[in-house]
Write a protein that holds these residues in place. Sequence first.
Motif, PDB file in Angstrom:
ATOM      1  N   TYR A   1       0.830  -1.204   0.000  1.00  0.00           N
ATOM      2  CA  TYR A   1       0.000   0.000   0.000  1.00  0.00           C
ATOM      3  C   TYR A   1       0.869   1.261   0.000  1.00  0.00           C
ATOM      4  CZ  TYR A   1      -4.306   2.601   0.722  1.00  0.00           C
ATOM      5  OH  TYR A   1      -5.370   3.432   0.551  1.00  0.00           O
ATOM      6  N   TYR A   2       2.054   1.159   0.618  1.00  0.00           N
ATOM      7  CA  TYR A   2       3.003   2.264   0.589  1.00  0.00           C
ATOM      8  C   TYR A   2       3.360   2.652  -0.847  1.00  0.00           C
ATOM      9  CZ  TYR A   2       4.490   2.706   5.509  1.00  0.00           C
ATOM     10  OH  TYR A   2       4.561   2.967   6.839  1.00  0.00           O
ATOM     11  N   LYS A   3       3.342   1.658  -1.743  1.00  0.00           N
ATOM     12  CA  LYS A   3       3.786   1.870  -3.116  1.00  0.00           C
ATOM     13  C   LYS A   3       2.772   2.646  -3.963  1.00  0.00           C
ATOM     14  CE  LYS A   3       6.341  -2.497  -2.992  1.00  0.00           C
ATOM     15  NZ  LYS A   3       6.466  -3.858  -3.565  1.00  0.00           N
ATOM     16  N   LEU A   4       1.526   2.731  -3.507  1.00  0.00           N
ATOM     17  CA  LEU A   4       0.506   3.428  -4.288  1.00  0.00           C
ATOM     18  C   LEU A   4       0.837   4.914  -4.419  1.00  0.00           C
ATOM     19  CD1 LEU A   4      -2.825   1.899  -2.935  1.00  0.00           C
ATOM     20  CD2 LEU A   4      -1.898   1.636  -5.227  1.00  0.00           C
ATOM     21  N   PRO A   5       0.559   5.536  -5.577  1.00  0.00           N
ATOM     22  CA  PRO A   5       0.748   6.977  -5.714  1.00  0.00           C
ATOM     23  C   PRO A   5      -0.107   7.713  -4.684  1.00  0.00           C
ATOM     24  CG  PRO A   5       0.282   5.951  -7.837  1.00  0.00           C
ATOM     25  CD  PRO A   5       0.044   4.911  -6.804  1.00  0.00           C
ATOM     26  N   SER A   6       0.387   8.846  -4.214  1.00  0.00           N
ATOM     27  CA  SER A   6      -0.325   9.573  -3.166  1.00  0.00           C
ATOM     28  C   SER A   6      -1.718  10.011  -3.629  1.00  0.00           C
ATOM     29  CB  SER A   6       0.488  10.807  -2.734  1.00  0.00           C
ATOM     30  OG  SER A   6       0.729  11.664  -3.845  1.00  0.00           O
ATOM     31  N   PHE A   7      -1.869  10.352  -4.936  1.00  0.00           N
ATOM     32  CA  PHE A   7      -3.185  10.802  -5.392  1.00  0.00           C
ATOM     33  C   PHE A   7      -4.208   9.661  -5.385  1.00  0.00           C
ATOM     34  CE2 PHE A   7      -1.318   9.387  -9.396  1.00  0.00           C
ATOM     35  CZ  PHE A   7      -2.382   8.780 -10.044  1.00  0.00           C
ATOM     36  N   ILE A   8      -3.714   8.408  -5.340  1.00  0.00           N
ATOM     37  CA  ILE A   8      -4.610   7.262  -5.213  1.00  0.00           C
ATOM     38  C   ILE A   8      -4.896   6.962  -3.749  1.00  0.00           C
ATOM     39  CG2 ILE A   8      -4.778   4.766  -5.520  1.00  0.00           C
ATOM     40  CD1 ILE A   8      -5.393   6.222  -8.039  1.00  0.00           C
ATOM     41  N   SER A   9      -3.831   6.871  -2.934  1.00  0.00           N
ATOM     42  CA  SER A   9      -4.027   6.519  -1.530  1.00  0.00           C
ATOM     43  C   SER A   9      -4.753   7.614  -0.754  1.00  0.00           C
ATOM     44  CB  SER A   9      -2.677   6.222  -0.864  1.00  0.00           C
ATOM     45  OG  SER A   9      -1.812   7.331  -0.967  1.00  0.00           O
ATOM     46  N   ASN A  10      -4.706   8.857  -1.260  1.00  0.00           N
ATOM     47  CA  ASN A  10      -5.376   9.964  -0.566  1.00  0.00           C
ATOM     48  C   ASN A  10      -6.823  10.173  -1.008  1.00  0.00           C
ATOM     49  OD1 ASN A  10      -3.148  10.631   0.994  1.00  0.00           O
ATOM     50  ND2 ASN A  10      -2.299  12.011  -0.545  1.00  0.00           N
ATOM     51  N   ILE A  11      -7.295   9.348  -1.923  1.00  0.00           N
ATOM     52  CA  ILE A  11      -8.686   9.486  -2.369  1.00  0.00           C
ATOM     53  C   ILE A  11      -9.630   9.201  -1.203  1.00  0.00           C
ATOM     54  CG2 ILE A  11     -10.487   8.436  -3.810  1.00  0.00           C
ATOM     55  CD1 ILE A  11      -8.418   8.054  -5.973  1.00  0.00           C
ATOM     56  N   ILE A  12     -10.584  10.089  -0.994  1.00  0.00           N
ATOM     57  CA  ILE A  12     -11.574   9.922   0.070  1.00  0.00           C
ATOM     58  C   ILE A  12     -12.669   8.966  -0.420  1.00  0.00           C
ATOM     59  CG2 ILE A  12     -13.284  11.090   1.512  1.00  0.00           C
ATOM     60  CD1 ILE A  12     -11.578  13.589   1.333  1.00  0.00           C
ATOM     61  N   LEU A  13     -12.925   7.923   0.353  1.00  0.00           N
ATOM     62  CA  LEU A  13     -13.853   6.874  -0.075  1.00  0.00           C
ATOM     63  C   LEU A  13     -15.224   7.010   0.568  1.00  0.00           C
ATOM     64  CD1 LEU A  13     -11.379   3.853   0.078  1.00  0.00           C
ATOM     65  CD2 LEU A  13     -11.927   5.326  -1.859  1.00  0.00           C
ATOM     66  N   HIS A  14     -15.495   8.186   1.122  1.00  0.00           N
ATOM     67  CA  HIS A  14     -16.820   8.399   1.704  1.00  0.00           C
ATOM     68  C   HIS A  14     -17.297   9.808   1.366  1.00  0.00           C
ATOM     69  CE1 HIS A  14     -14.019   9.991   4.747  1.00  0.00           C
ATOM     70  NE2 HIS A  14     -14.952  10.898   4.945  1.00  0.00           N
ATOM     71  N   CYS A  15     -18.578  10.020   1.513  1.00  0.00           N
ATOM     72  CA  CYS A  15     -19.209  11.303   1.192  1.00  0.00           C
ATOM     73  C   CYS A  15     -18.840  12.337   2.264  1.00  0.00           C
ATOM     74  CB  CYS A  15     -20.726  11.113   1.114  1.00  0.00           C
ATOM     75  SG  CYS A  15     -21.638  12.668   0.931  1.00  0.00           S
ATOM     76  N   ASP A  16     -18.265  13.447   1.835  1.00  0.00           N
ATOM     77  CA  ASP A  16     -17.877  14.503   2.785  1.00  0.00           C
ATOM     78  C   ASP A  16     -19.101  15.124   3.453  1.00  0.00           C
ATOM     79  OD1 ASP A  16     -15.200  14.215   2.360  1.00  0.00           O
ATOM     80  OD2 ASP A  16     -15.112  15.691   0.751  1.00  0.00           O
ATOM     81  N   GLU A  17     -20.171  15.230   2.694  1.00  0.00           N
ATOM     82  CA  GLU A  17     -21.357  15.925   3.216  1.00  0.00           C
ATOM     83  C   GLU A  17     -22.087  15.095   4.267  1.00  0.00           C
ATOM     84  OE1 GLU A  17     -25.534  17.935   1.547  1.00  0.00           O
ATOM     85  OE2 GLU A  17     -24.063  17.053   0.154  1.00  0.00           O
ATOM     86  N   HIS A  18     -22.221  13.784   4.026  1.00  0.00           N
ATOM     87  CA  HIS A  18     -23.020  12.941   4.925  1.00  0.00           C
ATOM     88  C   HIS A  18     -22.193  11.963   5.754  1.00  0.00           C
ATOM     89  CE1 HIS A  18     -25.811  13.888   1.432  1.00  0.00           C
ATOM     90  NE2 HIS A  18     -26.396  14.472   2.462  1.00  0.00           N
ATOM     91  N   GLU A  19     -20.864  11.949   5.498  1.00  0.00           N
ATOM     92  CA  GLU A  19     -19.962  11.060   6.262  1.00  0.00           C
ATOM     93  C   GLU A  19     -20.393   9.582   6.168  1.00  0.00           C
ATOM     94  OE1 GLU A  19     -17.119  11.722   7.639  1.00  0.00           O
ATOM     95  OE2 GLU A  19     -17.246  13.833   7.060  1.00  0.00           O
ATOM     96  N   GLU A  20     -20.826   9.195   4.970  1.00  0.00           N
ATOM     97  CA  GLU A  20     -21.172   7.801   4.725  1.00  0.00           C
ATOM     98  C   GLU A  20     -20.420   7.302   3.498  1.00  0.00           C
ATOM     99  OE1 GLU A  20     -25.208   6.694   4.589  1.00  0.00           O
ATOM    100  OE2 GLU A  20     -25.744   7.608   6.518  1.00  0.00           O
ATOM    101  N   LYS A  21     -20.198   6.009   3.420  1.00  0.00           N
ATOM    102  CA  LYS A  21     -19.445   5.434   2.315  1.00  0.00           C
ATOM    103  C   LYS A  21     -20.244   5.527   1.015  1.00  0.00           C
ATOM    104  CE  LYS A  21     -16.501   2.275   4.889  1.00  0.00           C
ATOM    105  NZ  LYS A  21     -15.301   3.036   4.506  1.00  0.00           N
ATOM    106  N   TYR A  22     -19.492   5.653  -0.076  1.00  0.00           N
ATOM    107  CA  TYR A  22     -20.120   5.675  -1.384  1.00  0.00           C
ATOM    108  C   TYR A  22     -20.782   4.332  -1.661  1.00  0.00           C
ATOM    109  CZ  TYR A  22     -17.425   9.904  -2.452  1.00  0.00           C
ATOM    110  OH  TYR A  22     -16.890  11.157  -2.458  1.00  0.00           O
ATOM    111  N   GLN A  23     -22.010   4.398  -2.188  1.00  0.00           N
ATOM    112  CA  GLN A  23     -22.726   3.175  -2.535  1.00  0.00           C
ATOM    113  C   GLN A  23     -23.263   3.203  -3.960  1.00  0.00           C
ATOM    114  OE1 GLN A  23     -25.747   3.042   0.531  1.00  0.00           O
ATOM    115  NE2 GLN A  23     -24.439   1.829   1.903  1.00  0.00           N
ATOM    116  N   LEU A  24     -23.408   4.414  -4.512  1.00  0.00           N
ATOM    117  CA  LEU A  24     -24.025   4.572  -5.833  1.00  0.00           C
ATOM    118  C   LEU A  24     -23.206   5.536  -6.687  1.00  0.00           C
ATOM    119  CD1 LEU A  24     -27.656   5.022  -4.488  1.00  0.00           C
ATOM    120  CD2 LEU A  24     -26.806   2.974  -5.649  1.00  0.00           C
TER     121      LEU A  24
END
Length: 276
Positions: free
Chosen positions: A56-79
């Motif tokens: 996981y260390y090897k991943l580019p920072s722009f990939i590892s820093n991607i936020i995997l949840h909704c900033d507005e509702h603080e829930e994970k992406y589902q759709l």
Amino acid sequence: MANSFHQCGVCTSRHVSKLSVVWCSVCDEGLCPDCAEHHSLSKASRNHETVPIDDYYKLPSFISNIILHCDEHEEKYQLYCKEHNAMLCRKCVISENHVECKVIFPIEDVIQNAKSSVAFTEIESSFQEMKENLKLILDDRQKNVSSLSDSKQKLESEISAIRCQINQHLDKIQDHLIAELNKAVENSTNQIQSFIASLRNNQREIDECIEDIEVIKKYATDLQSFLGIKQLENKLNETENKILLWTDSNNLGLTVVSYQSNTLLQNISNRNNYVQ
């Protein structure tokens, strides 16, 4: 990343400090050996995709820093909303921005085979092609530098031949001509070398992007890969625009050095021949 991947997220929540050995992008946290085993057996998480922390260390920072949840509702992406090209959580669907959207898919269907998608493959191919084109340009510029050196030697010989035809008191004129020639060659060479340095810098950037793509293919999740495509496209377009600017500029023109004998010097030479 939302949490530090150095420490096990589960243990940290229990105020226990343990180093993580794997990273779960779905849970967005690192896991120690014990928690990793429980994670792989639990019904809720047994299908989660994990990678070793070292990978996981090897991943580019722009990939590892991607936020995997909704900033507005603080829930994970589902759709995924195709109309807005946006990831949605379950609350986003009923929000004002998407309540009338008709083309919404489950995220699992959208990100499936992201690393083998046409868009991802075309980006990778474009970077490879761009790398080859830059190599051709670099080779051409290097040849130009060599041709300048050859031309310099040839012109020095011509200048020396002229020098042999005139009297000793024209030494200073010869020195002046040599100095002007060296200056012209130096300036042209420096300009080309500066351009070569820019090419090498972009070559390194392309190599980094290609390396990033290889790492993404090996270790990133489909969601990370899908979300990273846009950033890869931006990098590709940025580098492609630079090359187009170079193509439209004079940087790729053949730089030559030439010499035109001064009429006054020719007359002096003719007079010396006449006297002899």
